[in-house]
Design an enzyme around this catalytic site. Structure first.
Site, PDB file in Angstrom:
ATOM      1  N   ASP A   1       0.829  -1.201   0.000  1.00  0.00           N
ATOM      2  CA  ASP A   1       0.000   0.000   0.000  1.00  0.00           C
ATOM      3  C   ASP A   1       0.868   1.258   0.000  1.00  0.00           C
ATOM      4  O   ASP A   1       0.358   2.377  -0.119  1.00  0.00           O
ATOM      5  CB  ASP A   1      -0.993   0.001   1.161  1.00  0.00           C
ATOM      6  CG  ASP A   1      -0.339  -0.047   2.530  1.00  0.00           C
ATOM      7  OD1 ASP A   1       0.903  -0.082   2.608  1.00  0.00           O
ATOM      8  OD2 ASP A   1      -1.082  -0.050   3.540  1.00  0.00           O
ATOM      9  N   SER A   2       2.181   1.053   0.066  1.00  0.00           N
ATOM     10  CA  SER A   2       3.134   2.150  -0.132  1.00  0.00           C
ATOM     11  C   SER A   2       2.958   2.789  -1.505  1.00  0.00           C
ATOM     12  O   SER A   2       3.446   3.896  -1.750  1.00  0.00           O
ATOM     13  CB  SER A   2       4.573   1.645   0.023  1.00  0.00           C
ATOM     14  OG  SER A   2       4.788   0.460  -0.732  1.00  0.00           O
TER      15      SER A   2
ATOM     16  N   LYS B   1      -0.898  -9.573   2.881  1.00  0.00           N
ATOM     17  CA  LYS B   1      -0.211  -9.046   4.065  1.00  0.00           C
ATOM     18  C   LYS B   1      -1.137  -8.092   4.797  1.00  0.00           C
ATOM     19  O   LYS B   1      -1.848  -7.311   4.172  1.00  0.00           O
ATOM     20  CB  LYS B   1       1.073  -8.314   3.691  1.00  0.00           C
ATOM     21  CG  LYS B   1       1.842  -7.785   4.917  1.00  0.00           C
ATOM     22  CD  LYS B   1       3.125  -7.075   4.531  1.00  0.00           C
ATOM     23  CE  LYS B   1       2.892  -5.686   3.998  1.00  0.00           C
ATOM     24  NZ  LYS B   1       2.327  -4.755   5.038  1.00  0.00           N
TER      25      LYS B   1
ATOM     26  N   ASP C   1      -0.962  -6.396  -0.475  1.00  0.00           N
ATOM     27  CA  ASP C   1      -1.152  -5.692   0.790  1.00  0.00           C
ATOM     28  C   ASP C   1      -2.630  -5.373   1.007  1.00  0.00           C
ATOM     29  O   ASP C   1      -3.313  -4.909   0.089  1.00  0.00           O
ATOM     30  CB  ASP C   1      -0.353  -4.384   0.767  1.00  0.00           C
ATOM     31  CG  ASP C   1       0.340  -4.097   2.080  1.00  0.00           C
ATOM     32  OD1 ASP C   1       0.036  -4.781   3.079  1.00  0.00           O
ATOM     33  OD2 ASP C   1       1.190  -3.194   2.109  1.00  0.00           O
TER      34      ASP C   1
ATOM     35  N   GLU D   1      -1.296  -5.587   8.597  1.00  0.00           N
ATOM     36  CA  GLU D   1      -0.523  -5.009   9.686  1.00  0.00           C
ATOM     37  C   GLU D   1      -1.180  -5.277  11.035  1.00  0.00           C
ATOM     38  O   GLU D   1      -2.403  -5.305  11.149  1.00  0.00           O
ATOM     39  CB  GLU D   1      -0.383  -3.494   9.489  1.00  0.00           C
ATOM     40  CG  GLU D   1       0.357  -3.103   8.225  1.00  0.00           C
ATOM     41  CD  GLU D   1       0.463  -1.603   8.046  1.00  0.00           C
ATOM     42  OE1 GLU D   1       0.955  -1.172   6.990  1.00  0.00           O
ATOM     43  OE2 GLU D   1       0.071  -0.849   8.967  1.00  0.00           O
TER      44      GLU D   1
ATOM     45  N   GLU E   1       9.307  -4.104  10.764  1.00  0.00           N
ATOM     46  CA  GLU E   1       9.691  -2.792  10.229  1.00  0.00           C
ATOM     47  C   GLU E   1      10.149  -1.839  11.328  1.00  0.00           C
ATOM     48  O   GLU E   1       9.471  -1.675  12.348  1.00  0.00           O
ATOM     49  CB  GLU E   1       8.530  -2.159   9.454  1.00  0.00           C
ATOM     50  CG  GLU E   1       8.900  -0.801   8.866  1.00  0.00           C
ATOM     51  CD  GLU E   1       7.899  -0.264   7.857  1.00  0.00           C
ATOM     52  OE1 GLU E   1       8.106   0.853   7.353  1.00  0.00           O
ATOM     53  OE2 GLU E   1       6.911  -0.970   7.560  1.00  0.00           O
TER      54      GLU E   1
END
Length: 275
Positions: free
Chosen positions: A44-45, A113, A83, A115, A182
């Protein structure tokens, strides 16, 4: 060799380092795949490096599916991880499973993925039960930037460090196949890596992780105004691209491009009949 979640586990078991990069489009994914990398994260970056947002919070499921589909078409041997964007899984276990399924079915990803640690354990379990491989992500989780108060190193005091270790263990128990760490102190990341049997993928977490991941634009030096401490610039592609753009502009303005070698011909007799 085709990379799968099994490949990742075998690498950890054999002490072999895993390599991952981000990608957001077909052409970049194709080049990365041909380089022999283990995994690509369609992160999502993309909200920041492709769409120009200040953070990742504005990225939608439609954005992620669109870019994941493009990346999936560009790879042959690389594991593609899609993501899950902000609020695509936090609201409920049901939403988490449905949206994870969309990244697989519509986006063509092999895994997803998400978070978070203890707060998303039920989501991880449910997605895994739906036969979808899950890569977890703890430490600095960019979707929680408003809680953290910015992009800051996580786990620097005893309480927070212990929580990261406990979260990693819970994530493994929930069935995730790997964990992204991270912006975690290197020695803590090494402890977490030893505490779990699944692979850890570091980004700003030292060399003790089982593998590494970077945003490809960062490691290629494409943005002079974005340079996190943990990034090494492996090439200066940004300057190379600007040099190419400037050379193109110069030749067009001078009238030297396109030259004869770049043009198509027509018989003069045909031209004569046009006037």
């Amino acid at each position: 060799m085709k990379n799968t979640v099994t490949t990742f586990q075998k690498a950890k078991n054999n002490g072999e380092k895993l390599t991952m990069l981000t990608a957001y489009d077909y052409s970049t994914a194709k080049l990365i795949d041909e380089s022999g990398i283990n995994g690509i994260l369609v992160g999502d970056s993309l909200g920041m490096v492709c769409l120009g947002y200040e953070d990742t919070l504005s990225v939608t499921m439609e954005d992620m599916i669109h870019h994941t589909r493009a990346v999936s078409r560009g790879v042959k041997n690389t594991l593609v991880v899609g993501d899950m964007p902000f609020m695509s899984y936090q609201s409920s276990v049901y939403d988490a499973v449905v949206n994870a399924g969309r990244l697989i079915k519509e986006g063509g990803a092999t895994a997803v993925k998400l978070e978070g640690g203890a707060t998303v354990i039920e989501q991880i379990k449910a997605i895994v039960n739906a036969q979808i491989p899950v890569m977890a992500h703890i430490g600095l989780t960019p979707q929680s930037i408003n809680v953290f108060g910015g992009f800051k190193v996580q786990g620097k005091d005893e309480e927070k460090a212990q929580k990261l270790i406990e979260d990693a263990k819970k994530i493994e128990e929930a069935g995730a196949f790997a964990i992204v760490l991270e912006c975690v102190p290197a020695k803590l990341a090494e402890l977490i890596t030893k505490a779990v049997s699944i692979p850890t993928i570091g980004i700003g977490a030292g060399a003790g992780c089982d593998g590494q991941i970077l945003v490809y634009q960062d490691m290629l030096g494409m943005f002079s105004d974005m340079s996190p401490k943990f990034v090494k610039k492996f090439a200066d592609v940004g300057e190379l691209m600007k040099d190419g753009f400037k050379a193109y502009i110069k030749e067009v303005q001078e009238g030297t491009f396109p030259s004869k070698e770049h043009c198509f011909k027509i018989d003069e007799s045909v031209l004569d009949k046009l006037y």
